[in-house]
Design an enzyme around this catalytic site. Structure first.
Site, PDB file in Angstrom:
ATOM      1  N   TYR A 156      -2.992  19.553  37.363  1.00  0.00           N
ATOM      2  CA  TYR A 156      -3.132  19.545  35.901  1.00  0.00           C
ATOM      3  C   TYR A 156      -4.331  18.680  35.480  1.00  0.00           C
ATOM      4  O   TYR A 156      -5.206  19.153  34.761  1.00  0.00           O
ATOM      5  CB  TYR A 156      -1.838  19.000  35.284  1.00  0.00           C
ATOM      6  CG  TYR A 156      -1.776  19.102  33.778  1.00  0.00           C
ATOM      7  CD1 TYR A 156      -1.587  20.321  33.147  1.00  0.00           C
ATOM      8  CD2 TYR A 156      -1.890  17.957  32.985  1.00  0.00           C
ATOM      9  CE1 TYR A 156      -1.526  20.409  31.764  1.00  0.00           C
ATOM     10  CE2 TYR A 156      -1.821  18.038  31.605  1.00  0.00           C
ATOM     11  CZ  TYR A 156      -1.634  19.270  31.002  1.00  0.00           C
ATOM     12  OH  TYR A 156      -1.569  19.358  29.632  1.00  0.00           O
ATOM     13  N   ASP A 157      -4.372  17.428  35.968  1.00  0.00           N
ATOM     14  CA  ASP A 157      -5.433  16.501  35.564  1.00  0.00           C
ATOM     15  C   ASP A 157      -6.811  17.047  35.937  1.00  0.00           C
ATOM     16  O   ASP A 157      -7.721  17.104  35.111  1.00  0.00           O
ATOM     17  CB  ASP A 157      -5.284  15.138  36.264  1.00  0.00           C
ATOM     18  CG  ASP A 157      -3.931  14.481  36.057  1.00  0.00           C
ATOM     19  OD1 ASP A 157      -3.054  15.114  35.457  1.00  0.00           O
ATOM     20  OD2 ASP A 157      -3.756  13.343  36.510  1.00  0.00           O
ATOM     21  N   GLU A 158      -6.946  17.418  37.206  1.00  0.00           N
ATOM     22  CA  GLU A 158      -8.255  17.907  37.667  1.00  0.00           C
ATOM     23  C   GLU A 158      -8.529  19.302  37.112  1.00  0.00           C
ATOM     24  O   GLU A 158      -9.673  19.659  36.860  1.00  0.00           O
ATOM     25  CB  GLU A 158      -8.323  17.914  39.200  1.00  0.00           C
ATOM     26  CG  GLU A 158      -8.214  16.530  39.830  1.00  0.00           C
ATOM     27  CD  GLU A 158      -9.455  15.651  39.628  1.00  0.00           C
ATOM     28  OE1 GLU A 158     -10.324  15.980  38.790  1.00  0.00           O
ATOM     29  OE2 GLU A 158      -9.542  14.621  40.312  1.00  0.00           O
ATOM     30  N   GLY A 159      -7.467  20.079  36.923  1.00  0.00           N
ATOM     31  CA  GLY A 159      -7.642  21.399  36.309  1.00  0.00           C
ATOM     32  C   GLY A 159      -8.221  21.262  34.906  1.00  0.00           C
ATOM     33  O   GLY A 159      -9.162  21.961  34.524  1.00  0.00           O
ATOM     34  N   PHE A 202      15.624  12.731  26.956  1.00  0.00           N
ATOM     35  CA  PHE A 202      16.509  11.711  26.377  1.00  0.00           C
ATOM     36  C   PHE A 202      17.405  12.310  25.289  1.00  0.00           C
ATOM     37  O   PHE A 202      18.604  12.041  25.232  1.00  0.00           O
ATOM     38  CB  PHE A 202      15.693  10.549  25.804  1.00  0.00           C
ATOM     39  CG  PHE A 202      15.144   9.594  26.848  1.00  0.00           C
ATOM     40  CD1 PHE A 202      15.441   9.747  28.199  1.00  0.00           C
ATOM     41  CD2 PHE A 202      14.323   8.530  26.462  1.00  0.00           C
ATOM     42  CE1 PHE A 202      14.929   8.872  29.165  1.00  0.00           C
ATOM     43  CE2 PHE A 202      13.820   7.644  27.412  1.00  0.00           C
ATOM     44  CZ  PHE A 202      14.111   7.821  28.762  1.00  0.00           C
TER      45      PHE A 202
HETATM   46  N1  UDP Z   1      10.230   9.483  31.907  1.00  0.00           N
HETATM   47  C1  UDP Z   1      11.454   8.804  32.010  1.00  0.00           C
HETATM   48  N2  UDP Z   1      12.580   9.549  31.986  1.00  0.00           N
HETATM   49  C2  UDP Z   1      12.593  10.884  31.862  1.00  0.00           C
HETATM   50  C3  UDP Z   1      11.360  11.572  31.746  1.00  0.00           C
HETATM   51  C4  UDP Z   1      10.203  10.827  31.784  1.00  0.00           C
HETATM   52  O1  UDP Z   1      11.509   7.573  32.113  1.00  0.00           O
HETATM   53  O2  UDP Z   1      13.684  11.477  31.843  1.00  0.00           O
HETATM   54  C5  UDP Z   1       8.996   8.681  31.897  1.00  0.00           C
HETATM   55  C6  UDP Z   1       7.915   9.170  32.837  1.00  0.00           C
HETATM   56  O3  UDP Z   1       8.060   8.585  34.123  1.00  0.00           O
HETATM   57  C7  UDP Z   1       6.659   8.699  32.143  1.00  0.00           C
HETATM   58  C8  UDP Z   1       7.023   8.785  30.667  1.00  0.00           C
HETATM   59  O4  UDP Z   1       8.445   8.807  30.600  1.00  0.00           O
HETATM   60  O5  UDP Z   1       6.376   7.365  32.469  1.00  0.00           O
HETATM   61  C9  UDP Z   1       6.475  10.021  29.962  1.00  0.00           C
HETATM   62  O6  UDP Z   1       6.816  11.122  30.760  1.00  0.00           O
HETATM   63  P1  UDP Z   1       6.539  12.616  30.323  1.00  0.00           P
HETATM   64  O7  UDP Z   1       6.982  13.482  31.456  1.00  0.00           O
HETATM   65  O8  UDP Z   1       7.133  12.867  28.995  1.00  0.00           O
HETATM   66  O9  UDP Z   1       4.972  12.728  30.131  1.00  0.00           O
HETATM   67  P2  UDP Z   1       3.694  12.127  30.907  1.00  0.00           P
HETATM   68  O10 UDP Z   1       3.091  11.185  29.942  1.00  0.00           O
HETATM   69  O11 UDP Z   1       4.137  11.416  32.170  1.00  0.00           O
HETATM   70  O12 UDP Z   1       2.859  13.304  31.192  1.00  0.00           O
END
Ligand code: UDP
Length: 343
Positions: A156-159, A202
């Site tokens: 994703y990042d490099e894409g 969440f």
């Molecule tokens: N995260 C978490 N619990 C979850 C899902 C994500 O603690 O159930 C954390 C994840 O490790 C990251 C942050 O929340 O640090 C944001 O994650 P998300 O997947 O929403 O997006 P990202 O910014 O990582 O692309």
């Protein structure tokens, strides 16, 4: 944009989370919207809302494959192309990493060529992930990032970095009028409850009466922007007369830890929420916050939805969409008083 009666705005990824909000706002502005989506990670029900508009057309197709004839047939009438087509949640874009990379590189190239042929203005939605696990905080656009090209997020990042390269090369060579938005974490209604991102996870867990899964110790930070603010910025960026081609950060500057996000959601539902800790995913950035000076200066834009207000709206939407399907306790009541904080 002056809306000519037979002109189209093409939105690739228009059935997805941000894409469907964008399509609706464009339709409300009087644009005719051609939505191209492979429905890989989108909610098909997002299309139900859009199909109520007579000026909306949906074409199923994958931008990493040759563009569908229904799109190519409109080449001469396409005036704007927004490219939002790519799985954006880490677990979904990592499920088929080769496809993620090809969507960004081959797919963006196909859409840029369409922009060249049609004379349409082209907007690429890039990402804060181009900064990787940043050494500079907050992240301004001139920061070149700290990205692993071999890790699980690289597809994703490099894409997206390669997609930006293509967009800037087309611009430099005078082949297309391009705009590049680097979108930071965005949340709101119409996310998939199972897409794996933190806000939807969440909220889904609260609705199911399950503990909230904090990855790592919850000290990592993110800055969450409400989707309507993001869409407003994208349209401003597309329509602005810009003196130069430059990437623009689109995000909210309110930074908080994931543990603080849990607290904010607990306050909204008015009860203690249980948490459980899980392993931190590989290459999970430790902090992220946009520097949005450029968006303020060039687009006269900044987010206007405070986090608590946005979370309340998002929670209420998830509760009405999914609460009824929950086999656990009834959805907690969302406190109705208006949010007092700003951003
Ligand atoms: N995260 C978490 N619990 C979850 C899902 C994500 O603690 O159930 C954390 C994840 O490790 C990251 C942050 O929340 O640090 C944001 O994650 P998300 O997947 O929403 O997006 P990202 O910014 O990582 O692309």
């Amino acid at each position: 944009m002056t809306t000519e009666p037979d002109s189209w705005t093409l939105v690739a990824g228009g059935a997805g989370f941000i894409g469907s909000h964008l399509c609706r706002t464009l339709l409300e502005r009087g644009e005719r919207v051609l939505c191209l989506d492979n429905l890989q990670t989108s909610r098909v029900s997002n299309l139900d809302i859009l199909e109520r508009y007579p000026a909306f057309r949906f074409v199923k197709g994958d931008i990493s494959h040759p563009l569908p004839v229904e799109v190519m047939r409109q080449t001469r009438s396409i005036r704007r192309i927004y490219n939002l087509a790519c799985a954006a949640s880490p677990n979904l874009y990592q499920a088929d990493p080769e496809h993620t990379m090809l969507t960004n590189v081959v797919g963006t190239d196909r859409l840029l060529r369409l922009a060249e042929q049609s004379g349409a203005r082209f907007l690429l939605t890039s990402t804060s992930e181009v900064y990787g696990d940043p050494d500079i905080h907050p992240q301004p656009e001139h920061y070149r990032g700290n990205v692993s090209c071999t890790g699980p997020r690289a597809c994703y990042d490099e894409g997206k970095r390669a997609a930006e390269t293509l967009a800037f090369d087309f611009a430099r060579m005078g082949r297309a009028d391009v705009r590049v938005a680097r979108i930071f974490n965005t949340y709101g209604p119409q996310m998939r409850i199972d897409d794996g991102r933190v806000v939807s996870n969440f909220i889904g867990q609260i609705l199911e009466g399950e503990p909230l899964t904090i990855y790592g110790d919850g000290s990592q930070t993110r800055s969450f922007c409400y989707v309507e603010d993001t869409v407003d910025a994208l349209i401003r960026l597309m329509e602005a007369d810009l003196p130069e081609v430059t990437p623009i950060n689109i995000g909210n500057q309110h930074e908080l830890t994931i543990a603080e996000l849990v607290e904010a959601l607990g306050d909204i539902v008015g009860e203690e929420v249980e948490v459980v800790h899980r392993a931190l995913p590989t290459d999970d950035p430790t902090r992220r916050r946009p520097d949005i000076s450029r968006a303020r200066a060039m687009l006269a834009w900044e987010p206007t939805t405070p986090l608590v207000a946005g979370l309340r709206k998002t929670f209420a939407w998830f509760a009405s969409e999914h609460g009824a399907r929950s086999h656990a306790r009834p959805a907690p009541r969302v406190h109705a008083e208006p949010a007092r904080s700003r951003i």
